[in-house]
Design a protein around this motif. Structure first.
Motif, short mmCIF file in Angstrom:
data_model
loop_
_atom_site.label_atom_id
_atom_site.label_comp_id
_atom_site.label_asym_id
_atom_site.label_seq_id
_atom_site.Cartn_x
_atom_site.Cartn_y
_atom_site.Cartn_z
N TRP A 174 7.56 -29.64 -48.95
CA TRP A 174 8.64 -30.51 -49.41
C TRP A 174 9.99 -30.13 -48.84
O TRP A 174 10.89 -30.98 -48.74
CB TRP A 174 8.67 -30.55 -50.93
CG TRP A 174 7.51 -31.30 -51.49
CD1 TRP A 174 6.41 -30.79 -52.10
CD2 TRP A 174 7.31 -32.72 -51.43
NE1 TRP A 174 5.52 -31.79 -52.43
CE2 TRP A 174 6.06 -32.99 -52.03
CE3 TRP A 174 8.05 -33.78 -50.93
CZ2 TRP A 174 5.55 -34.28 -52.14
CZ3 TRP A 174 7.54 -35.07 -51.04
CH2 TRP A 174 6.31 -35.30 -51.64
N VAL A 175 10.15 -28.89 -48.40
CA VAL A 175 11.43 -28.51 -47.80
C VAL A 175 11.60 -29.20 -46.45
O VAL A 175 12.73 -29.47 -46.01
CB VAL A 175 11.55 -26.97 -47.67
CG1 VAL A 175 10.75 -26.43 -46.48
CG2 VAL A 175 13.02 -26.55 -47.55
N LYS A 176 10.49 -29.54 -45.78
CA LYS A 176 10.58 -30.31 -44.53
C LYS A 176 11.09 -31.73 -44.82
O LYS A 176 11.93 -32.26 -44.08
CB LYS A 176 9.21 -30.38 -43.86
CG LYS A 176 8.66 -29.04 -43.40
CD LYS A 176 7.25 -29.19 -42.88
CE LYS A 176 6.63 -27.84 -42.53
NZ LYS A 176 5.22 -27.97 -42.10
N ILE A 177 10.58 -32.33 -45.89
CA ILE A 177 11.06 -33.66 -46.29
C ILE A 177 12.54 -33.59 -46.64
O ILE A 177 13.33 -34.47 -46.28
CB ILE A 177 10.25 -34.19 -47.49
CG1 ILE A 177 8.74 -34.18 -47.19
CG2 ILE A 177 10.72 -35.59 -47.88
CD1 ILE A 177 8.31 -35.08 -46.07
N VAL B 219 7.77 -39.26 -42.54
CA VAL B 219 7.38 -38.71 -43.85
C VAL B 219 5.87 -38.80 -44.04
O VAL B 219 5.21 -37.82 -44.44
CB VAL B 219 8.14 -39.45 -44.98
CG1 VAL B 219 7.48 -39.17 -46.33
CG2 VAL B 219 9.60 -39.02 -45.01
N PHE B 220 5.32 -39.95 -43.76
CA PHE B 220 3.86 -40.10 -43.92
C PHE B 220 3.10 -39.34 -42.84
O PHE B 220 1.98 -38.87 -43.09
CB PHE B 220 3.48 -41.58 -43.93
CG PHE B 220 3.66 -42.23 -45.27
CD1 PHE B 220 2.70 -42.12 -46.25
CD2 PHE B 220 4.82 -42.95 -45.56
CE1 PHE B 220 2.87 -42.69 -47.50
CE2 PHE B 220 5.00 -43.53 -46.81
CZ PHE B 220 4.02 -43.41 -47.78
N HIS B 221 3.69 -39.17 -41.66
CA HIS B 221 3.07 -38.33 -40.63
C HIS B 221 2.98 -36.88 -41.10
O HIS B 221 1.94 -36.22 -40.94
CB HIS B 221 3.86 -38.41 -39.32
CG HIS B 221 3.46 -37.38 -38.31
ND1 HIS B 221 2.29 -37.45 -37.58
CD2 HIS B 221 4.08 -36.22 -37.92
CE1 HIS B 221 2.19 -36.40 -36.79
NE2 HIS B 221 3.26 -35.64 -36.97
N LEU B 222 4.06 -36.39 -41.70
CA LEU B 222 4.05 -35.02 -42.23
C LEU B 222 3.00 -34.88 -43.33
O LEU B 222 2.32 -33.85 -43.43
CB LEU B 222 5.43 -34.66 -42.76
CG LEU B 222 6.54 -34.49 -41.72
CD1 LEU B 222 7.90 -34.30 -42.41
CD2 LEU B 222 6.26 -33.30 -40.80
N ALA B 223 2.87 -35.93 -44.15
CA ALA B 223 1.86 -35.89 -45.21
C ALA B 223 0.45 -35.87 -44.63
O ALA B 223 -0.42 -35.14 -45.10
CB ALA B 223 2.04 -37.09 -46.14
N THR C 147 15.60 -35.61 -44.71
CA THR C 147 16.41 -36.52 -45.52
C THR C 147 17.88 -36.12 -45.48
O THR C 147 18.77 -36.97 -45.38
CB THR C 147 15.90 -36.52 -46.97
OG1 THR C 147 14.49 -36.73 -46.98
CG2 THR C 147 16.57 -37.61 -47.78
N PHE C 148 18.14 -34.82 -45.56
CA PHE C 148 19.51 -34.31 -45.51
C PHE C 148 20.19 -34.71 -44.20
O PHE C 148 21.35 -35.13 -44.18
CB PHE C 148 19.50 -32.80 -45.68
CG PHE C 148 20.87 -32.18 -45.71
CD1 PHE C 148 21.57 -32.09 -46.90
CD2 PHE C 148 21.44 -31.66 -44.56
CE1 PHE C 148 22.84 -31.51 -46.93
CE2 PHE C 148 22.69 -31.08 -44.59
CZ PHE C 148 23.40 -31.01 -45.77
#
Length: 441
Positions: A57-60, A424-428, A64-65
């Motif tokens: 989640w820190v990647k997300i 985001v979905f690629h990371l998931a 986002t930041f």
């Protein structure tokens, strides 16, 4: 292009910028505290799945930041290009508040983010946890200053006008203006709900792809439980915010409710089509006296109608429908989160429920934007309520120039938004493949 109203175009351009920008701070504000929770659980229990959840989640959060920073910079330019009258008139209030946000919040977030992302293993766990806390605190502090300014624009206080310019007489009254406590609480809860459904939705997506790792399950449970707790609180705070709006911005409240005539025992309009030409609602479906009851706590309480405000009321249809979208999504969040908590506790996640959660991943954004449109369109024709009208603050930039840059903004933001959701979905997917391999190894 010359036939287009440059003020309307400038409003649309700023609305496009703020609509895109606000999506990302809404996630980082809540996600910072979720990351701190995961880190503290890891520190306390030493269980690897809490750190696995943190690392995903820190990647997300970082992605986002970054988008929040970039979109915030382009938005700030428009104060000078499209709305010079804003800073000319109320710059003594707005300028310092924006500066405080940068000095006390953004610098803190940006500095500690590096330690949060790359410092683990290079600094002690205590320092890394502290960095996570400071990033979370920084995002909330940023929201504090921005919402202080925005709330002041709706319910200005603590100033006096001298030679056409606002001068502060009390910073405490400026910051803690009448609507600030409600807006701040409402926004923080909205951020928490947005993040809760992002957590649950992406975790459900990974679960559907075969990743049943402990990190996925704790993320999912965290999301649905946070949503189930926060949505009732948001309903209560929303009601209090509505009462505050009735007191300080009755024209906005009348547009939200679709009430044209001042009346006692005002009905709650569930459905209708506001018609500005006839000043009435077509196809109206309403519950008699209910609006008076929840607005004044008296079945026969008087509620002012839009006709009492002449031309100084917002466009009714956008405010009316945005309010109903916000409420409708909120009710859906309540049903889905409570159902998910019950089903997960009773028999575990099921594919049909996982698909529902995936579909609700970015539902917080829908409610957020609808609520934001209620707030900002509902302030019209005022930029600073009772002080500065929107048309008075606009620049003399030709309509063709604004339309050209608006088109570029819309194309860029559409591409960035699609890219963000895709990444985001690629990371998931990438994390779910790793999680499934570890699980079945």
């Amino acid at each position: 292009m010359d036939s287009l109203d440059p003020v309307v175009l400038a409003r649309i351009q700023f609305a496009a910028n703020i609509s895109f920008h606000i999506l990302f701070p809404t996630i980082t504000i809540g996600m910072g505290w979720v990351l701190l929770f995961f880190k503290l659980r890891f520190n306390a229990a030493g269980q690897a799945h809490w750190m696995d959840a943190y690392q995903f989640w820190v990647k997300i959060f970082a992605l986002t930041f970054a988008l929040g920073v970039v979109s915030g910079i382009t938005m700030s330019f428009q104060f000078g290009t499209n709305w010079p009258g804003f800073m000319n008139t109320v710059g003594n209030v707005a300028g310092p508040l924006l500066a405080y946000e940068v000095l006390t919040a953004f610098f803190l977030e940006a500095t500690m983010l590096g330690i949060m992302l790359f410092g683990r293993g290079r600094v002690s766990e205590r320092v890394h946890t502290l960095a996570t806390f400071l990033v979370a605190a920084g995002t909330t502090a940023s929201a504090f200053w921005i919402l202080a300014l925005n709330s002041w624009m709706h319910t200005p206080a603590g100033f006096e006008m001298i030679d056409g310019k606002a001068h502060v007489t009390s910073w405490l009254e400026v910051i803690f203006n009448p609507s600030f406590p409600y807006r701040m609480t409402h926004m923080l809860l909205a951020s928490g709900l947005t993040v809760a459904f992002v957590l649950a939705g992406l975790s459900a997506y990974r679960w559907l792809r075969g990743d049943r790792s402990a990190a996925v399950l704790v993320s999912l449970r965290t999301g649905v439980h946070v949503a189930a707790v926060l949505i009732p609180l948001q309903i209560v705070v929303g009601d209090l915010h509505g009462l505050n709006t009735l007191q300080h911005q009755p024209a906005k409240l009348a547009a939200m409710e679709g009430i044209w005539d001042t009346q006692k025992g005002a009905p709650a309009v569930l459905f209708g089509w506001p018609d500005a030409a006839t000043q009435s609602n077509r196809y109206e479906v309403a519950i008699p006296k209910l609006a008076s009851f929840y607005l004044t706590h008296d079945w026969n309480g008087e509620v002012k109608g839009l006709k009492d405000f002449g031309d100084e009321h917002p466009p009714v249809a956008p405010v009316f429908w945005a309010f109903r979208i916000m409420v409708g999504v909120g009710v859906l969040m309540l049903v889905v989160s409570w159902l998910a908590v019950w089903r997960v506790r009773k028999s575990g996640l099921r594919p049909w429920l996982a698909k529902v959660l995936v579909g609700m991943t970015f539902s917080g954004w829908v409610a957020l934007l609808a609520g934001w449109y209620v707030t900002e369109i509902g302030r019209q024709p005022w930029l600073v309520h009772g002080v500065l009208k929107t048309a008075e603050a606009a620049s003399t930039v030709p309509a063709a120039n604004i339309a050209f840059t608006l088109a570029l903004y819309l194309l860029l933001y559409a591409a960035l938004l699609v890219s963000y959701v895709s990444v985001v979905f690629h990371l998931a997917r990438k994390a779910s493949k790793t999680g499934a391999q570890v699980q079945y190894a």
